[in-house]
Design a protein around this motif. Structure first.
Motif, PDB file in Angstrom:
ATOM      1  N   ALA A  61      35.948  25.851  28.109  1.00 37.32           N
ATOM      2  CA  ALA A  61      34.662  26.154  27.481  1.00 37.32           C
ATOM      3  C   ALA A  61      33.601  26.457  28.535  1.00 37.32           C
ATOM      4  N   LEU A  62      33.628  25.714  29.644  1.00 46.28           N
ATOM      5  CA  LEU A  62      32.630  25.923  30.693  1.00 46.28           C
ATOM      6  C   LEU A  62      32.835  27.259  31.397  1.00 46.28           C
ATOM      7  N   THR A  63      34.076  27.573  31.784  1.00 46.90           N
ATOM      8  CA  THR A  63      34.326  28.842  32.479  1.00 46.90           C
ATOM      9  C   THR A  63      33.981  30.030  31.584  1.00 46.90           C
ATOM     10  N   THR A  64      34.266  29.896  30.283  1.00 47.08           N
ATOM     11  CA  THR A  64      33.919  30.970  29.350  1.00 47.08           C
ATOM     12  C   THR A  64      32.408  31.098  29.208  1.00 47.08           C
ATOM     13  N   ALA A  65      31.705  29.962  29.172  1.00 47.15           N
ATOM     14  CA  ALA A  65      30.253  29.978  28.979  1.00 47.15           C
ATOM     15  C   ALA A  65      29.512  30.558  30.173  1.00 47.15           C
ATOM     16  N   THR A  66      30.118  30.526  31.367  1.00 45.71           N
ATOM     17  CA  THR A  66      29.430  31.109  32.527  1.00 45.71           C
ATOM     18  C   THR A  66      29.223  32.613  32.361  1.00 45.71           C
ATOM     19  N   ALA A  67      29.989  33.229  31.449  1.00 43.64           N
ATOM     20  CA  ALA A  67      29.778  34.656  31.176  1.00 43.64           C
ATOM     21  C   ALA A  67      28.372  34.898  30.621  1.00 43.64           C
ATOM     22  N   LYS A  68      27.794  33.880  29.958  1.00 40.43           N
ATOM     23  CA  LYS A  68      26.425  34.016  29.450  1.00 40.43           C
ATOM     24  C   LYS A  68      25.430  34.135  30.600  1.00 40.43           C
ATOM     25  N   LEU A  69      25.694  33.399  31.684  1.00 44.85           N
ATOM     26  CA  LEU A  69      24.806  33.477  32.846  1.00 44.85           C
ATOM     27  C   LEU A  69      24.886  34.858  33.488  1.00 44.85           C
ATOM     28  N   VAL A  70      26.097  35.432  33.498  1.00 46.25           N
ATOM     29  CA  VAL A  70      26.264  36.783  34.044  1.00 46.25           C
ATOM     30  C   VAL A  70      25.556  37.800  33.158  1.00 46.25           C
ATOM     31  N   LYS A  71      25.740  37.670  31.837  1.00 45.25           N
ATOM     32  CA  LYS A  71      25.123  38.605  30.895  1.00 45.25           C
ATOM     33  C   LYS A  71      23.603  38.556  30.978  1.00 45.25           C
ATOM     34  N   ALA A  72      23.061  37.359  31.226  1.00 44.76           N
ATOM     35  CA  ALA A  72      21.607  37.217  31.343  1.00 44.76           C
ATOM     36  C   ALA A  72      21.079  37.775  32.656  1.00 44.76           C
ATOM     37  N   ALA A 195      42.067  23.980  44.542  1.00 44.30           N
ATOM     38  CA  ALA A 195      41.602  22.624  44.240  1.00 44.30           C
ATOM     39  C   ALA A 195      42.160  22.106  42.927  1.00 44.30           C
ATOM     40  N   ALA A 196      42.582  23.003  42.033  1.00 44.82           N
ATOM     41  CA  ALA A 196      43.090  22.586  40.730  1.00 44.82           C
ATOM     42  C   ALA A 196      43.955  23.692  40.153  1.00 44.82           C
ATOM     43  N   ASP A 197      44.906  23.311  39.291  1.00 46.88           N
ATOM     44  CA  ASP A 197      45.711  24.296  38.584  1.00 46.88           C
ATOM     45  C   ASP A 197      44.915  24.877  37.415  1.00 46.88           C
ATOM     46  N   TRP A 198      45.373  26.013  36.928  1.00 48.24           N
ATOM     47  CA  TRP A 198      44.771  26.676  35.772  1.00 48.24           C
ATOM     48  C   TRP A 198      43.269  26.899  35.968  1.00 48.24           C
ATOM     49  N   ALA A 199      42.894  27.364  37.137  1.00 42.40           N
ATOM     50  CA  ALA A 199      41.483  27.598  37.449  1.00 42.40           C
ATOM     51  C   ALA A 199      41.318  29.036  37.946  1.00 42.40           C
ATOM     52  N   PRO A 200      41.048  30.001  37.052  1.00 44.68           N
ATOM     53  CA  PRO A 200      41.012  31.419  37.452  1.00 44.68           C
ATOM     54  C   PRO A 200      39.858  31.782  38.372  1.00 44.68           C
ATOM     55  N   GLU A 201      38.895  30.875  38.534  1.00 44.46           N
ATOM     56  CA  GLU A 201      37.753  31.190  39.386  1.00 44.46           C
ATOM     57  C   GLU A 201      38.017  30.933  40.864  1.00 44.46           C
ATOM     58  N   ALA A 238      37.687  34.159  29.562  1.00 45.82           N
ATOM     59  CA  ALA A 238      37.183  34.987  28.466  1.00 45.82           C
ATOM     60  C   ALA A 238      38.120  36.156  28.175  1.00 45.82           C
ATOM     61  N   GLU A 239      38.724  36.717  29.218  1.00 45.12           N
ATOM     62  CA  GLU A 239      39.719  37.787  29.053  1.00 45.12           C
ATOM     63  C   GLU A 239      40.963  37.393  29.828  1.00 45.12           C
ATOM     64  N   ASN A 240      42.032  37.092  29.104  1.00 44.19           N
ATOM     65  CA  ASN A 240      43.278  36.710  29.763  1.00 44.19           C
ATOM     66  C   ASN A 240      44.456  37.285  28.995  1.00 44.19           C
ATOM     67  N   TYR A 241      45.572  37.460  29.694  1.00 42.89           N
ATOM     68  CA  TYR A 241      46.752  38.075  29.102  1.00 42.89           C
ATOM     69  C   TYR A 241      47.977  37.222  29.400  1.00 42.89           C
ATOM     70  N   GLY A 242      48.716  36.949  28.326  1.00 43.43           N
ATOM     71  CA  GLY A 242      49.906  36.129  28.451  1.00 43.43           C
ATOM     72  C   GLY A 242      51.174  36.959  28.393  1.00 43.43           C
ATOM     73  N   ALA A 243      52.223  36.358  27.857  1.00 40.46           N
ATOM     74  CA  ALA A 243      53.521  37.031  27.787  1.00 40.46           C
ATOM     75  C   ALA A 243      53.410  38.351  27.030  1.00 40.46           C
ATOM     76  N   PHE A 244      54.111  39.367  27.534  1.00 43.52           N
ATOM     77  CA  PHE A 244      54.139  40.713  26.949  1.00 43.52           C
ATOM     78  C   PHE A 244      52.761  41.374  26.943  1.00 43.52           C
ATOM     79  N   GLY A 245      51.862  40.904  27.813  1.00 38.99           N
ATOM     80  CA  GLY A 245      50.537  41.498  27.910  1.00 38.99           C
ATOM     81  C   GLY A 245      49.643  41.206  26.728  1.00 38.99           C
TER      82      GLY A 245
END
Length: 275
Positions: A61-72, A195-201, A238-245
């Motif tokens: 939720a936090l990583t997705t919400a940072t997109a609001k800071l970018v949009k602003a 520093a952590a798994d599952w952290a796309p940033e 916010a934008e991610n792709y799993g198996a089979f794209g």
């Protein structure tokens, strides 16, 4: 504290962390900033619940919400890390509390034009050391006779003029239609130094763009085992792709015998291959 209030407080902490990095004259590591925000405002039991990909609900939720800071227009995300903008610095002055900042983001309230940038914090002056002793005068200053000048009239040796070497033009990199960054976010980031798994940033999981094939590639050396990962765009879930794209689809599963592998991703087709 209500769920929305906690998220607003973490977003405020993200901007504060970026402002501190800006004061030091550089970008901030995304993982470090997010970790500081979560440490300041920890997850509750519901937010700490792991989703199917192994990511805490609150972290996604936090990583997705940072997109609001970018949009602003208050921050930017780049391959070299995250950075606060001048508008973001002014926003911290205009909306000093988490509640005010969250309300401004939700309503799309711009920063008032009369808000000035905060004054930079000046470094404390260093204590003055002992005065340097004057340098000893050379023989001419001491009254000793100066060396006789060389006899004039002899022609100076001609210097050969070196012709500049022609430089080859650098190959242009066509990034049209490509995202700012692409990451392999999975359960092996710690093995890559993250520093952590599952952290796309995190910088440690970013891929490199290969213009000739229009592909994003990353070569990793992993021990034998079974791994899961997704392709995450622009350091966010916010934008991610799993198996089979598939957008926000199931995890990619990798049964690996150990050693070096290269992961390829094409953003135009969403194809993901491993070699």
């Amino acid at each position: 504290m209500a769920k929305d209030s906690k998220l607003e407080a973490r977003l405020k902490a993200v901007l504060d962390g970026l402002a501190a990095a800006d004061q030091d004259g550089g970008n901030a590591n995304a993982g470090t900033v997010l970790s500081m925000a979560v440490a300041a405002h920890p997850f509750d039991e519901q937010e700490a619940h792991l989703l199917s990909g192994g990511v805490p609900r609150g972290y996604k939720a936090l990583t997705t919400a940072t997109a609001k800071l970018v949009k602003a227009g208050w921050m930017v995300k780049g391959r070299g890390g995250w950075a606060i903008t001048e508008e973001g610095l002014r926003a911290l002055v205009a909306f000093p509390t988490a509640e005010e900042l969250g309300a401004a983001l939700a309503a799309g309230t711009p920063v008032p034009a009369d808000i000035e940038l905060p004054a930079p914090v000046e470094a404390e002056p260093q204590a003055a050391g002992p005065a340097a002793e004057p340098e000893t005068a050379g023989p001419e200053a001491a009254g000793e006779p100066a060396a006789e000048p060389e006899a004039a009239g002899e022609p100076a040796a001609e210097q050969e003029t070196a012709e500049p070497e022609a430089s080859e033009p650098e190959a242009s990199e066509d990034r049209s239609g490509q995202p700012e960054s692409v990451a392999i976010a999975g359960d092996f980031a710690a093995l890559l130094g993250g520093a952590a798994d599952w952290a796309p940033e995190l910088d440690e999981v970013q891929m490199e763009f290969h213009a000739p094939t229009l592909s994003w590639v990353r070569t990793v050396d992993l021990p034998a085992g079974t791994y899961s990962f997704k392709i995450a765009v622009n350091r966010s879930w916010a934008e991610n792709y799993g198996a089979f794209g598939s957008f926000d689809g199931a995890n990619h599963e990798l049964n690996h015998g150990g050693g070096t592998i290269t992961i390829h991703y094409r953003h135009d087709t969403k194809d993901i291959t491993i070699s």
